[in-house]
Design a protein around this motif. Structure first.
Motif, PDB file in Angstrom:
ATOM      1  N   ILE A 119       0.878  -1.173   0.000  1.00 42.37           N
ATOM      2  CA  ILE A 119       0.000   0.000   0.000  1.00 42.37           C
ATOM      3  C   ILE A 119       0.910   1.217   0.000  1.00 42.37           C
ATOM      4  O   ILE A 119       1.610   1.481   0.988  1.00 42.37           O
ATOM      5  CB  ILE A 119      -0.930   0.011   1.223  1.00 42.37           C
ATOM      6  CG1 ILE A 119      -1.777  -1.268   1.253  1.00 42.37           C
ATOM      7  CG2 ILE A 119      -1.838   1.247   1.196  1.00 42.37           C
ATOM      8  CD1 ILE A 119      -2.433  -1.530   2.587  1.00 42.37           C
ATOM      9  N   ASN A 120       0.949   1.938  -1.105  1.00 42.62           N
ATOM     10  CA  ASN A 120       1.847   3.079  -1.255  1.00 42.62           C
ATOM     11  C   ASN A 120       1.198   4.369  -0.765  1.00 42.62           C
ATOM     12  O   ASN A 120      -0.015   4.431  -0.514  1.00 42.62           O
ATOM     13  CB  ASN A 120       2.257   3.238  -2.722  1.00 42.62           C
ATOM     14  CG  ASN A 120       3.133   2.095  -3.205  1.00 42.62           C
ATOM     15  OD1 ASN A 120       4.138   1.771  -2.593  1.00 42.62           O
ATOM     16  ND2 ASN A 120       2.738   1.469  -4.303  1.00 42.62           N
ATOM     17  N   ASP A 134      -2.108   6.213  -4.370  1.00 45.75           N
ATOM     18  CA  ASP A 134      -2.878   5.059  -4.841  1.00 45.75           C
ATOM     19  C   ASP A 134      -2.981   5.106  -6.359  1.00 45.75           C
ATOM     20  O   ASP A 134      -3.789   5.843  -6.917  1.00 45.75           O
ATOM     21  CB  ASP A 134      -4.280   5.063  -4.216  1.00 45.75           C
ATOM     22  CG  ASP A 134      -4.215   5.097  -2.703  1.00 45.75           C
ATOM     23  OD1 ASP A 134      -3.342   4.422  -2.139  1.00 45.75           O
ATOM     24  OD2 ASP A 134      -5.033   5.808  -2.093  1.00 45.75           O
ATOM     25  N   PHE A 181      -3.990   3.545  -9.804  1.00 46.85           N
ATOM     26  CA  PHE A 181      -4.876   2.548 -10.411  1.00 46.85           C
ATOM     27  C   PHE A 181      -4.898   2.746 -11.925  1.00 46.85           C
ATOM     28  O   PHE A 181      -4.477   3.793 -12.438  1.00 46.85           O
ATOM     29  CB  PHE A 181      -6.296   2.692  -9.871  1.00 46.85           C
ATOM     30  CG  PHE A 181      -6.406   2.519  -8.383  1.00 46.85           C
ATOM     31  CD1 PHE A 181      -6.367   1.251  -7.813  1.00 46.85           C
ATOM     32  CD2 PHE A 181      -6.562   3.614  -7.544  1.00 46.85           C
ATOM     33  CE1 PHE A 181      -6.467   1.088  -6.434  1.00 46.85           C
ATOM     34  CE2 PHE A 181      -6.664   3.460  -6.174  1.00 46.85           C
ATOM     35  CZ  PHE A 181      -6.609   2.202  -5.620  1.00 46.85           C
ATOM     36  N   SER A 184     -10.535   5.649  -1.956  1.00 42.58           N
ATOM     37  CA  SER A 184      -9.424   5.169  -2.777  1.00 42.58           C
ATOM     38  C   SER A 184      -8.445   4.351  -1.945  1.00 42.58           C
ATOM     39  O   SER A 184      -7.930   3.317  -2.387  1.00 42.58           O
ATOM     40  CB  SER A 184      -8.712   6.357  -3.427  1.00 42.58           C
ATOM     41  OG  SER A 184      -7.635   5.934  -4.231  1.00 42.58           O
ATOM     42  N   LYS A 185      -8.200   4.804  -0.712  1.00 42.33           N
ATOM     43  CA  LYS A 185      -7.278   4.072   0.159  1.00 42.33           C
ATOM     44  C   LYS A 185      -7.851   2.701   0.531  1.00 42.33           C
ATOM     45  O   LYS A 185      -7.122   1.708   0.617  1.00 42.33           O
ATOM     46  CB  LYS A 185      -6.988   4.891   1.414  1.00 42.33           C
ATOM     47  CG  LYS A 185      -5.924   4.307   2.316  1.00 42.33           C
ATOM     48  CD  LYS A 185      -4.572   4.223   1.607  1.00 42.33           C
ATOM     49  CE  LYS A 185      -4.003   5.585   1.293  1.00 42.33           C
ATOM     50  NZ  LYS A 185      -2.665   5.475   0.649  1.00 42.33           N
ATOM     51  N   ALA A 233      -7.200   0.483  -2.295  1.00 44.99           N
ATOM     52  CA  ALA A 233      -5.783   0.101  -2.301  1.00 44.99           C
ATOM     53  C   ALA A 233      -5.523  -1.023  -1.302  1.00 44.99           C
ATOM     54  O   ALA A 233      -4.729  -1.941  -1.564  1.00 44.99           O
ATOM     55  CB  ALA A 233      -4.913   1.310  -1.981  1.00 44.99           C
ATOM     56  N   ARG A 290      -6.835  -4.183  -2.835  1.00 44.08           N
ATOM     57  CA  ARG A 290      -5.901  -4.686  -3.849  1.00 44.08           C
ATOM     58  C   ARG A 290      -4.705  -5.385  -3.205  1.00 44.08           C
ATOM     59  O   ARG A 290      -4.214  -6.396  -3.706  1.00 44.08           O
ATOM     60  CB  ARG A 290      -5.426  -3.525  -4.725  1.00 44.08           C
ATOM     61  CG  ARG A 290      -4.461  -3.933  -5.838  1.00 44.08           C
ATOM     62  CD  ARG A 290      -4.115  -2.762  -6.723  1.00 44.08           C
ATOM     63  NE  ARG A 290      -3.512  -1.661  -5.975  1.00 44.08           N
ATOM     64  CZ  ARG A 290      -3.212  -0.482  -6.510  1.00 44.08           C
ATOM     65  NH1 ARG A 290      -3.479  -0.245  -7.790  1.00 44.08           N
ATOM     66  NH2 ARG A 290      -2.658   0.462  -5.775  1.00 44.08           N
TER      67      ARG A 290
END
Length: 236
Positions: free
Chosen positions: A84-85, A88, A90, A143-144, A147, A150
């Motif tokens: 997790i950067n 994010d 995509f 969005s986080k 992430a 993902r």
């Protein structure tokens, strides 16, 4: 098990970001990395994922000795680590569902299992109603969460998160940490670099503090600093 033993990373034209670093992390631990900008937190992550090769020392992740791995073997290591950067990133022209499916397709997961895993992980992070949304249509906090979905959808034993609360409001940051706590309860190792002192002081776990590429403190259930303000906590 993650183990760094006398690890140094140096460059000819720049300062040394990691110097003689030694520590170990057991499977299922939750560890905060803290320290000022430039202390070596991101550098440590780059070494852990073999984006960088250590100049000296040894790094072990499970049964893998990273300095001995060939380039064509690195996919085996990276399947073990969900990332997790801070930002994010995509695929902008694909929906949330399609972005997650892309990750599973790369592992040749069958289509029927992909659908099950995607729905399961979106429910887990509270984003089941956003499958058909595009990345630009969701908030920063949402969005986080995507992430995080993902990062965990391939069920890796290790999750690393680089300053995950940096752009979040307090409510979103607390929600994210609750997700991390739930993930950690599944025996997933969590390594989270963090500048949010209040969060570290609220959700106490092991703290490794870095300065100039070296460990200056390693404390079980530690605070953000050695002498943390007891009032510097969130109402959880």
């Amino acid at each position: 098990m993650i183990e760094f033993h006398k690890v140094t990373k140096s460059f000819q034209q720049a300062s040394t970001p990691i110097k003689d670093l030694s520590f170990s992390i057991k499977q299922g631990e939750f560890v905060y990395l803290v320290g000022p900008s430039g202390s070596g937190k991101t550098s440590l992550f780059k070494l852990l994922t073999r984006e960088w090769l250590a100049t000296s020392g040894t790094i072990r992740v499970g049964n893998y000795r990273l300095e001995r791995m060939r380039a064509n073997q690195l996919y085996l290591l990276r399947r073990k680590i969900g990332i997790i950067n801070q930002s994010d990133l995509f695929l902008p022209n694909r929906t949330v569902y399609e972005n997650l499916a892309y990750c599973l397709s790369a592992l040749e997961i069958p289509r029927n299992e992909q659908d099950y895993r995607i729905k399961e992980v979106l429910v887990d992070v509270g984003m089941e109603d956003y499958q058909k949304y595009y990345p630009h249509e969701v908030s920063v906090g949402q969005s986080k969460k995507i992430a995080i979905a993902r990062a965990v959808i391939t069920k890796p034993p290790i999750i690393i998160a680089d300053e995950p609360t940096a752009n979040l409001d307090t409510k979103s940051a607390v929600e994210m940490m609750r997700l991390f706590y739930r993930i950690n309860q599944r025996d997933t190792t969590m390594i989270v670099s963090m500048h949010d002192s209040t969060m570290v002081n609220t959700v106490r776990n092991r703290v490794i503090e870095l300065k100039n590429g070296q460990i200056v403190r390693d404390a079980q259930e530690g605070g953000y600093s050695e002498f943390s303000d007891p009032k510097d906590v969130y109402v959880w």
